[in-house]
Design a protein around this motif. Structure first.
Motif, PDB file in Angstrom:
ATOM      1  N   ASN A 445       0.827  -1.208   0.000  1.00 23.76           N
ATOM      2  CA  ASN A 445       0.000   0.000   0.000  1.00 23.76           C
ATOM      3  C   ASN A 445       0.858   1.253   0.000  1.00 23.76           C
ATOM      4  O   ASN A 445       0.531   2.253  -0.664  1.00 23.76           O
ATOM      5  CB  ASN A 445      -0.920  -0.007   1.224  1.00 23.76           C
ATOM      6  CG  ASN A 445      -1.969  -1.100   1.154  1.00 23.76           C
ATOM      7  OD1 ASN A 445      -2.275  -1.607   0.065  1.00 23.76           O
ATOM      8  ND2 ASN A 445      -2.525  -1.473   2.301  1.00 23.76           N
ATOM      9  N   THR A 446       1.972   1.230   0.743  1.00 17.77           N
ATOM     10  CA  THR A 446       2.861   2.393   0.781  1.00 17.77           C
ATOM     11  C   THR A 446       3.478   2.652  -0.589  1.00 17.77           C
ATOM     12  O   THR A 446       3.545   3.803  -1.062  1.00 17.77           O
ATOM     13  CB  THR A 446       3.975   2.167   1.820  1.00 17.77           C
ATOM     14  OG1 THR A 446       3.384   1.959   3.106  1.00 17.77           O
ATOM     15  CG2 THR A 446       4.902   3.369   1.902  1.00 17.77           C
ATOM     16  N   ARG A 449       0.917   4.064  -2.925  1.00 13.63           N
ATOM     17  CA  ARG A 449       0.531   5.443  -2.597  1.00 13.63           C
ATOM     18  C   ARG A 449       1.619   6.435  -2.967  1.00 13.63           C
ATOM     19  O   ARG A 449       1.340   7.544  -3.432  1.00 13.63           O
ATOM     20  CB  ARG A 449       0.215   5.534  -1.101  1.00 13.63           C
ATOM     21  CG  ARG A 449      -0.220   6.936  -0.634  1.00 13.63           C
ATOM     22  CD  ARG A 449      -0.594   6.909   0.832  1.00 13.63           C
ATOM     23  NE  ARG A 449       0.479   6.409   1.672  1.00 13.63           N
ATOM     24  CZ  ARG A 449       1.535   7.147   2.044  1.00 13.63           C
ATOM     25  NH1 ARG A 449       1.653   8.396   1.632  1.00 13.63           N
ATOM     26  NH2 ARG A 449       2.453   6.615   2.811  1.00 13.63           N
ATOM     27  N   ASP A 461      -1.915   3.073   5.333  1.00 16.52           N
ATOM     28  CA  ASP A 461      -1.318   1.951   4.608  1.00 16.52           C
ATOM     29  C   ASP A 461      -1.463   0.624   5.352  1.00 16.52           C
ATOM     30  O   ASP A 461      -1.385  -0.446   4.745  1.00 16.52           O
ATOM     31  CB  ASP A 461       0.180   2.206   4.371  1.00 16.52           C
ATOM     32  CG  ASP A 461       0.432   3.450   3.545  1.00 16.52           C
ATOM     33  OD1 ASP A 461      -0.428   3.773   2.712  1.00 16.52           O
ATOM     34  OD2 ASP A 461       1.487   4.090   3.747  1.00 16.52           O
TER      35      ASP A 461
END
Length: 664
Positions: A445-446, A449, A461
């Protein structure tokens, strides 16, 4: 272990920074792993699970020893055996016997020399010898001015004085006997100077004026009199006072006649050498400095051979050490500690091997504390949470050695709960979540993003792993702690079972809530530590009613959990809480006690709690009451054979979680 011990200077043709390596010689190995006390802890655990308190279990370990080393009991037996040998080593009046023997020898030698002499002076001398007092000391004193005709007799008589002086001085200053051989008047003058300086130093110490420099100067001048090489005045006083106290006990152990003879002989011998006053002054100073030593009392010696005054004094001093050591090794006094046992005392009494054994015992006790297994509180030693976890694990292993687990089957509710098997799914993290993070998905997720340029994680995240949440159970474990449990020898098994179940629930099923409740005349909630340390109040009463009341309170704190009550007891109810809140005891149990207990059973039943009872006795009254309890509640009543309680209770809990009640 080998370490670098030095650098070599770099020279032409030699590799710079060359080092020599050798065995470590700087004390204890700094890389040595911590001392392994697991076996000692397990030994303590076995005794605790058998019903002892931690303090009792540690004392038992220290008494029997560990890892092949002798314990306190063995050391104490060695001290007792050595004391027995000493008491058989000789009699205390050996010096008197020797003086009498020398006196008779001198008189006989003198008479042989007088016999061929025809003049009247020889006859008068014979008469004087024939009328000597029977008291040995008076006879020796009267012969002090006698003009000996026989050189051999004169020499024999002189041996009496020399022997007495050497015995008395050697009794006070160990090792003086050898130094007194062929002593000259100058030697006696130096001994007198030493004793005067020593007495002056003791007087200064009593006034609080002694300094280490004074002691250093004294040892520089007179250190050759003290082969033990004391480091300070306290050590010197300890050495001298022990022997002075032993000498005084020796005198008190003689008969009154022997004591008077011996005192007169010593006074005469020391007076002739000019040492009597300083010796008396020294005796008083040492007794004032060490009043704690055994200065009074008689000592029994049963040997056949007579012992010299110095040897007898040494034996009595050693007996005093052995008596003191035996008391310390017994550890049967308030505040007893291994630190009380002086290493020098052990070595003097039992030798170096005993010192090593004691060091091992001290190390076990110290390491148990330093490694976090024992804690010392206001009430003494207690097991730490870390030790309790190991103890609970040990109890559980005992139980599972008798029962095989048949699987974990449980009624599951799929959700992202706090415990259970991982489902493979995850969800976004929410404040307050306790589930483990899904690290891979959180990092993914990080990256998505930030585009992979600035990998700084944000709260949005994070994702957590989804697990199955099992429905929970609230368990109230009621353990009978009445005195009959100790008398019947069932308390250790009950304690082991309670700790095993508590360990199983808290480690394998953390979603469940277990509370241990002990009951005798009253009931009370017990932590595992309190259960382990429980000591007997020796009160009467089996107040099951109060225990069930506390069980309901625990269940009420966990309304959403499946309620379960387990009772371990060896007796029918004999107490209940009266209207005033105090326990009402009666045996045989009164109808009021039985009615109050069954009324509490009814309340637990309406609460939905199942009560399973494990009886540790087959008394007909107990069986009849528990069958009635089971009939009213719908729970089951078990009567496990001796040694199988843990198996029954743990398996009953596991079967309950699987939804398959075990047959009673």
């Amino acid at each position: 272990m080998r370490v670098r011990t030095g650098a070599l200077t770099s020279t032409v043709g030699r590799v710079p920074n060359e080092y020599r390596y050798g065995a470590w010689a700087g004390g204890a190995d700094p890389m040595e792993p911590p001392y392994d006390v697991r076996q000692a802890l397990d030994d303590i655990g076995d005794d605790v699970l058998s019903g002892m308190s931690p303090r009792e279990a540690l004392n038992r370990l220290l008494r029997r020893g560990s890892n092949g080393r002798d314990g306190l009991d063995s050391l104490r037996r060695q001290a007792m055996e050595r004391a027995r040998q000493l008491r058989k080593s000789g009699r205390l009046d050996g010096t008197l016997d020797k003086v009498k023997e020398l006196l008779e020898q001198a008189v006989e030698e003198e008479k042989r020399a007088l016999f061929p002499i025809p003049d009247d002076s020889a006859r008068m001398a014979e008469a004087e010898l024939d009328t000597l007092p029977h008291d040995t000391a008076r006879a020796v004193r009267e012969l002090a001015e006698y003009q000996w005709r026989s050189a051999e007799a004169r020499e024999t008589y002189q041996q009496i004085q020399d022997m007495l002086r050497s015995e008395v001085l050697d009794a006070q200053f160990n090792g003086m006997k050898q130094a007194m051989q062929n002593a000259t008047p100058e030697d006696f003058a130096r001994i007198r100077e030493m004793m005067s300086a020593l007495n002056d130093m003791l007087d200064a110490d009593a006034r609080g004026e002694h300094t280490p420099e004074d002691f250093a100067e004294f040892m520089e001048n007179y250190g050759d009199f003290f082969p033990e090489n004391p480091a300070n005045l306290d050590e010197l006083v300890d050495q001298l006072a022990r022997r002075a106290a032993a000498a005084q006990q020796l005198m008190q152990s003689l008969t009154p006649e022997q004591r008077e003879e011996m005192a007169n002989l010593m006074a005469q011998a020391m007076g002739q050498a000019g040492l009597a006053d300083e010796m008396a002054r020294l005796q008083a100073g040492l007794q004032s400095a060490r009043p704690d030593l055994p200065w009074n009392g008689r000592v029994r010696m049963d040997g056949e051979q007579g012992m010299g005054y110095s040897d007898a004094t040494g034996a009595i001093a050693e007996l005093a050490d052995l008596d003191q050591l035996g008391e310390l090794l017994d550890q049967n006094y308030p505040g007893a500690s291994l630190d009380d046992i002086d290493e020098e005392l052990i070595e003097r009494a039992l030798g170096r091997a005993a010192v090593d054994d004691m060091a091992q015992l001290r190390r076990i006790e110290r390491e148990l504390r330093e490694q976090g297994y024992l804690q010392r509180g206001s009430e003494g030693l207690r097991l730490s949470p870390r030790a309790l976890r190991r103890l609970g694990g040990t109890a559980l292993k005992r139980v599972f050695a008798m029962v095989e687990s048949r699987g974990r089957g449980s009624h599951d509710v799929h959700d992202a709960g706090a415990a259970g098997e991982i489902t493979g799914a995850s969800r976004e993290w929410r404040f307050g979540d306790e589930q483990p993070l899904d690290v891979v998905r959180s990092l993914r997720n990080t990256v998505l993003r930030t585009g992979g340029t600035d990998l700084q994680m944000a709260a949005e995240d994070f994702e957590v792993v989804e697990t199955e949440r099992r429905s929970s159970t609230a368990i109230a474990l009621l353990v009978d702690m009445s005195y009959s449990m100790e008398l019947r020898g069932t308390w250790g098994e009950a304690k082991t079972t309670a700790l095993a179940l508590h360990s199983l629930v808290t480690t394998k099923y953390p979603q469940d809530a277990i509370e241990i409740i002990g009951f005798s005349d009253y009931a009370r909630v017990m932590t595992p530590n309190a259960l382990v340390e429980h000591d007997w109040d020796r009160v009467q009463g089996t107040n099951l009613q109060h225990g069930l009341m506390l069980a309901r309170r625990h269940l009420d704190k966990h309304r959403g959990a499946d309620p379960m009550i387990i009772v371990i007891t060896d007796g029918e109810p004999t107490a209940h809480l009266a209207a005033d809140g105090f326990a009402d005891f009666a045996w045989p149990p009164t109808p009021q006690t039985l009615a109050a207990t069954l009324a509490e059973v009814e309340r637990c039943t309406r609460r939905g709690a199942t009560i399973n009872v494990f009886m540790l006795d087959d008394d007909p009254r107990l069986v009849a009451f528990m069958q009635e309890l089971g009939r009213r509640n719908g729970g089951r009543v078990f009567q496990p054979k001796r040694g199988a309680l843990g198996e029954y209770v743990v398996e009953d809990y596991l079967e309950r979680r699987r939804g398959r009640p075990r047959a009673s």
